[in-house]
Design an enzyme around this catalytic site. Sequence first.
Site, PDB file in Angstrom:
ATOM      1  N   GLN A 159       3.373  10.060   0.829  1.00 46.07           N
ATOM      2  CA  GLN A 159       4.644   9.344   0.999  1.00 46.07           C
ATOM      3  C   GLN A 159       5.614   9.619  -0.141  1.00 46.07           C
ATOM      4  O   GLN A 159       6.798   9.316  -0.049  1.00 46.07           O
ATOM      5  CB  GLN A 159       4.402   7.833   1.107  1.00 46.07           C
TER       6      GLN A 159
ATOM      7  N   CYS B 290       5.846   0.350   7.822  1.00 43.70           N
ATOM      8  CA  CYS B 290       5.500   1.408   6.870  1.00 43.70           C
ATOM      9  C   CYS B 290       6.745   1.760   6.071  1.00 43.70           C
ATOM     10  O   CYS B 290       7.832   1.882   6.638  1.00 43.70           O
ATOM     11  CB  CYS B 290       5.004   2.634   7.641  1.00 43.70           C
ATOM     12  N   LEU B 291       6.562   1.935   4.765  1.00 46.47           N
ATOM     13  CA  LEU B 291       7.712   2.258   3.911  1.00 46.47           C
ATOM     14  C   LEU B 291       8.346   3.594   4.311  1.00 46.47           C
ATOM     15  O   LEU B 291       9.512   3.829   4.026  1.00 46.47           O
ATOM     16  CB  LEU B 291       7.288   2.291   2.440  1.00 46.47           C
TER      17      LEU B 291
ATOM     18  N   HIS C 219      -4.659   2.053   7.153  1.00 46.53           N
ATOM     19  CA  HIS C 219      -3.283   2.575   7.282  1.00 46.53           C
ATOM     20  C   HIS C 219      -3.033   3.678   6.246  1.00 46.53           C
ATOM     21  O   HIS C 219      -2.503   4.740   6.569  1.00 46.53           O
ATOM     22  CB  HIS C 219      -2.301   1.405   7.114  1.00 46.53           C
ATOM     23  N   GLU C 220      -3.445   3.423   4.996  1.00 44.73           N
ATOM     24  CA  GLU C 220      -3.168   4.402   3.925  1.00 44.73           C
ATOM     25  C   GLU C 220      -4.008   5.672   4.087  1.00 44.73           C
ATOM     26  O   GLU C 220      -3.527   6.768   3.839  1.00 44.73           O
ATOM     27  CB  GLU C 220      -3.414   3.779   2.545  1.00 44.73           C
TER      28      GLU C 220
ATOM     29  N   GLY D  79       0.844  -1.191   0.000  1.00 48.43           N
ATOM     30  CA  GLY D  79       0.000   0.000   0.000  1.00 48.43           C
ATOM     31  C   GLY D  79       0.871   1.229   0.000  1.00 48.43           C
ATOM     32  O   GLY D  79       2.018   1.182   0.458  1.00 48.43           O
TER      33      GLY D  79
ATOM     34  N   HIS E 177      -2.494   8.005   6.424  1.00 46.97           N
ATOM     35  CA  HIS E 177      -1.425   8.814   5.807  1.00 46.97           C
ATOM     36  C   HIS E 177      -1.988  10.121   5.230  1.00 46.97           C
ATOM     37  O   HIS E 177      -1.333  11.154   5.274  1.00 46.97           O
ATOM     38  CB  HIS E 177      -0.753   8.048   4.662  1.00 46.97           C
TER      39      HIS E 177
END
Length: 169
Positions: free
Chosen positions: A51, A93-94, A135-136, A46, A139
């Site tokens: 990001q 998380c990236l 989660h996304e 995701g 963000h």
Amino acid sequence: MGKLEIRIYPDKVLRKKALGVKRVGEKERQLASSMIETMRSANGVGLAAPQLGVSRRIIVVDDMENKNNNSPYVFFNPRIIKKKGRSTFCEGCLSVPDVTHDVVRAKSVVLEALDLKGDKVKMDTGGILARILQHEIDHLDGILFIDRVGFLKRKRILKEISTKVCVQL
Ligand code: NI
């Protein structure tokens, strides 16, 4: 546009509330395809536009459990309109490399968004997909998964390098 650079915590763009997409046009579709490329090359499932330094309400989500023609999904202006139940799952998380932790979230969600054509879509889902969506969308509101962990735990996990293997969202 191709692959873009992933912004890393504590980059300020990750804390901004992203702006809605007024119209899904060519520019937005190009950004979405760059997001998919970037997510895949980072082995994530995701990714949210902030990001990549773009403060817009766009997310891309890979359906890990159910590979189908629609996956990865692209959602513009995604909104969770209903949440049900609770589940705990280990997240990473990236944008927060080397940190993982259990996060409590709703077990299933109903999502409303615009798709790549700009059409309104509704999705009722559970499992890992429901988790990734939550989660996304966090963000897009400047919220990171580490904010969903207690304060003392957060201080500790940010110091530790995790060795546990978790999904990278
Ligand atoms: Ni993330």
